[in-house]
Design an enzyme around this catalytic site. Sequence first.
Site: not given
Ligand code: SAH
Length: 213
Positions: A59
């Site tokens: 993000s």
């Molecule tokens: N907090 C992260 C942002 C990652 S983007 C950072 O600091 O980089 C969001 C992430 O959520 C992705 O990797 C995606 O695979 C994951 N995601 C989507 N749906 C999900 C779910 N139901 N449970 C766990 N992870 C999920």
Amino acid sequence: MYEYEREELVKTLRLKGITDQRVLDAINSVERHLFIPDGIGFHAYKDTALPIGYRQTISQPYTVAIMTELLNVKENNKVLEIGTGSGYQAALLLHMGVKVYSIERNYEIYSRTQKLFDELSLRAALRCSDGTLGWEEYAPYDGIIVTAGSPDIPENLKKQLKIGGRLVIPVGDRRSQIMKLLTKIADDEFTIKEHPSFTFVPLIGKQGWKEGR
Ligand code: SAH
């Protein structure tokens, strides 16, 4: 490495309205370039989201900062993160003295981040599963942060929050979401504050979006 760039990023975030010094200190300390793919490290301290593979992103720093500010954690709080991704958000929380439990649904991303955390000696409990169902075993949490866009607020996450605990979650359609901050004031009773729109990758799961688009 990149100390100057990190300081500049902190200045940018301050100008954009982030005031919580603990959040700004964490962003000043945690090396974001370690959490993104090798070739684009020099982009790490721009205030933008970046690709981390598998169609997912780390993000934008401003978004991470505002969500962390809204979560308003104290040292030793227990926080559940849904969407571990690169691990950057989790690393910021660890830096703030929080006990972090984080769930990622994508196995490749989960194992890559677990490996990185081992290398950096970052101690968080990481798990590969559907985060929309929460993580019952360690509930209740002082804070829950969802870092993918959700169609609704998953019931399990509301249940797994302590009274007085806070849930930060972007809710909306697939294109744009409103940041919601829920504070649990009694069993099944919440106050809700809303913040302007953001765009996240979708939260996919039993209590999220269905897979396949
Ligand atoms: N907090 C992260 C942002 C990652 S983007 C950072 O600091 O980089 C969001 C992430 O959520 C992705 O990797 C995606 O695979 C994951 N995601 C989507 N749906 C999900 C779910 N139901 N449970 C766990 N992870 C999920």
